[in-house]
Design a protein around this motif. Sequence first.
Motif, PDB file in Angstrom:
ATOM      1  N   TYR A 147      33.937  42.692  41.307  1.00  0.00           N
ATOM      2  CA  TYR A 147      32.517  42.592  41.118  1.00  0.00           C
ATOM      3  C   TYR A 147      31.750  41.353  41.818  1.00  0.00           C
ATOM      4  O   TYR A 147      32.493  40.250  41.746  1.00  0.00           O
ATOM      5  CB  TYR A 147      32.295  42.322  39.613  1.00  0.00           C
ATOM      6  CG  TYR A 147      32.752  43.630  38.803  1.00  0.00           C
ATOM      7  CD1 TYR A 147      31.839  44.658  38.445  1.00  0.00           C
ATOM      8  CD2 TYR A 147      34.222  43.673  38.320  1.00  0.00           C
ATOM      9  CE1 TYR A 147      32.483  45.775  37.669  1.00  0.00           C
ATOM     10  CE2 TYR A 147      34.421  44.641  37.486  1.00  0.00           C
ATOM     11  CZ  TYR A 147      33.577  45.760  37.173  1.00  0.00           C
ATOM     12  OH  TYR A 147      34.341  46.748  36.404  1.00  0.00           O
ATOM     13  N   SER A 148      30.817  41.701  42.517  1.00  0.00           N
ATOM     14  CA  SER A 148      29.787  40.816  42.990  1.00  0.00           C
ATOM     15  C   SER A 148      28.474  40.729  42.209  1.00  0.00           C
ATOM     16  O   SER A 148      28.376  41.690  41.662  1.00  0.00           O
ATOM     17  CB  SER A 148      29.753  40.651  44.407  1.00  0.00           C
ATOM     18  OG  SER A 148      28.945  41.828  44.712  1.00  0.00           O
ATOM     19  N   ALA A 195      33.502  47.546  43.270  1.00  0.00           N
ATOM     20  CA  ALA A 195      34.182  48.022  44.467  1.00  0.00           C
ATOM     21  C   ALA A 195      35.415  48.119  43.789  1.00  0.00           C
ATOM     22  O   ALA A 195      36.057  47.275  42.936  1.00  0.00           O
ATOM     23  CB  ALA A 195      34.617  47.192  45.565  1.00  0.00           C
ATOM     24  N   LEU A 196      36.012  49.478  43.814  1.00  0.00           N
ATOM     25  CA  LEU A 196      37.158  49.910  43.097  1.00  0.00           C
ATOM     26  C   LEU A 196      38.014  49.462  44.235  1.00  0.00           C
ATOM     27  O   LEU A 196      38.115  49.847  45.448  1.00  0.00           O
ATOM     28  CB  LEU A 196      37.279  51.412  43.322  1.00  0.00           C
ATOM     29  CG  LEU A 196      38.510  51.982  42.830  1.00  0.00           C
ATOM     30  CD1 LEU A 196      38.874  51.575  41.088  1.00  0.00           C
ATOM     31  CD2 LEU A 196      38.598  53.501  42.799  1.00  0.00           C
ATOM     32  N   LEU A 197      39.099  48.488  43.902  1.00  0.00           N
ATOM     33  CA  LEU A 197      40.232  47.879  44.827  1.00  0.00           C
ATOM     34  C   LEU A 197      41.447  48.968  44.796  1.00  0.00           C
ATOM     35  O   LEU A 197      41.932  49.186  45.824  1.00  0.00           O
ATOM     36  CB  LEU A 197      40.735  46.544  44.406  1.00  0.00           C
ATOM     37  CG  LEU A 197      39.599  45.578  44.499  1.00  0.00           C
ATOM     38  CD1 LEU A 197      40.257  44.162  43.934  1.00  0.00           C
ATOM     39  CD2 LEU A 197      39.272  45.344  46.056  1.00  0.00           C
ATOM     40  N   THR A 215      35.971  34.652  46.017  1.00  0.00           N
ATOM     41  CA  THR A 215      35.496  34.151  44.544  1.00  0.00           C
ATOM     42  C   THR A 215      34.454  35.167  43.874  1.00  0.00           C
ATOM     43  O   THR A 215      33.388  35.575  44.457  1.00  0.00           O
ATOM     44  CB  THR A 215      34.725  32.847  44.896  1.00  0.00           C
ATOM     45  OG1 THR A 215      35.586  31.910  45.677  1.00  0.00           O
ATOM     46  CG2 THR A 215      33.945  32.097  43.547  1.00  0.00           C
ATOM     47  N   ARG A 216      34.770  35.627  42.980  1.00  0.00           N
ATOM     48  CA  ARG A 216      34.333  36.570  42.190  1.00  0.00           C
ATOM     49  C   ARG A 216      35.015  37.057  40.935  1.00  0.00           C
ATOM     50  O   ARG A 216      36.005  36.590  40.737  1.00  0.00           O
ATOM     51  CB  ARG A 216      33.964  37.884  42.868  1.00  0.00           C
ATOM     52  CG  ARG A 216      35.250  38.591  43.426  1.00  0.00           C
ATOM     53  CD  ARG A 216      34.960  39.767  44.193  1.00  0.00           C
ATOM     54  NE  ARG A 216      34.247  39.423  45.689  1.00  0.00           N
ATOM     55  CZ  ARG A 216      33.174  40.043  46.008  1.00  0.00           C
ATOM     56  NH1 ARG A 216      32.946  41.076  45.640  1.00  0.00           N
ATOM     57  NH2 ARG A 216      32.864  39.669  47.363  1.00  0.00           N
ATOM     58  N   LYS A 251      38.442  35.755  36.453  1.00  0.00           N
ATOM     59  CA  LYS A 251      37.481  35.065  37.562  1.00  0.00           C
ATOM     60  C   LYS A 251      38.404  34.176  38.311  1.00  0.00           C
ATOM     61  O   LYS A 251      39.386  33.558  38.157  1.00  0.00           O
ATOM     62  CB  LYS A 251      36.843  34.269  36.488  1.00  0.00           C
ATOM     63  CG  LYS A 251      35.943  33.171  37.515  1.00  0.00           C
ATOM     64  CD  LYS A 251      34.673  33.890  38.209  1.00  0.00           C
ATOM     65  CE  LYS A 251      33.702  32.987  38.943  1.00  0.00           C
ATOM     66  NZ  LYS A 251      32.801  33.516  39.745  1.00  0.00           N
ATOM     67  N   LEU A 252      38.266  34.829  39.671  1.00  0.00           N
ATOM     68  CA  LEU A 252      39.057  34.018  40.850  1.00  0.00           C
ATOM     69  C   LEU A 252      38.138  33.014  41.471  1.00  0.00           C
ATOM     70  O   LEU A 252      36.881  33.423  42.060  1.00  0.00           O
ATOM     71  CB  LEU A 252      39.478  35.243  41.614  1.00  0.00           C
ATOM     72  CG  LEU A 252      40.223  34.653  43.080  1.00  0.00           C
ATOM     73  CD1 LEU A 252      41.305  33.650  42.898  1.00  0.00           C
ATOM     74  CD2 LEU A 252      40.571  35.668  43.914  1.00  0.00           C
TER      75      LEU A 252
END
Length: 172
Positions: A62-63, A68-70, A111-112, A131-132
């Motif tokens: 998520y942003s 986006a589906l990874l 980072t998101r 949370k990265l």
Amino acid sequence: MALSTEQALALLLILNSAHLTAADCSAQDHVAVSGSAGGRAVLPCSYTPTPGQDVAVTWYAYSDQSSALLIYSESPSAPIPAQWSGRVKLSDEVSSGNASLLISELTLEDTRDYTCTVGINGKCVTYRNVKLTVQGPPKRDSTTATTQKTSPCPTQQGNAAAQRRLYCMKRL
């Protein structure tokens, strides 16, 4: 109306997993992970495996602008969004309860927030938010002196010895 690949995969996920949502899971937890630019990070996600059951693992990123589906384990050959292409990998131990995601060659843009959902036979059993935070490469201290290699200098006195000392002080 034509669907994008990401939209089609998301629709497939919804249809195949009986509308897995965070509300379906008994435990929602939040984890913080950090890494350094250029390095790698493991986003943890696990569940208690049940032998012989149909397991589906999904990772989303998520942003502020979108999601986006990874990875969707039921469709391993599905295209991965360009910014993660060749850099994300689902654990090889999914059947053993490890649904973690490895992201290599980290960038600051990684980072998101990420979400892992694990469904068994269409029922959500794990929903984890990760949370990265990616930090830039360490800054080099410009005041640090560098060590120079020199050959051993003679301790003798005199003209010849002085010339050898000058030679000794040259960098190798």
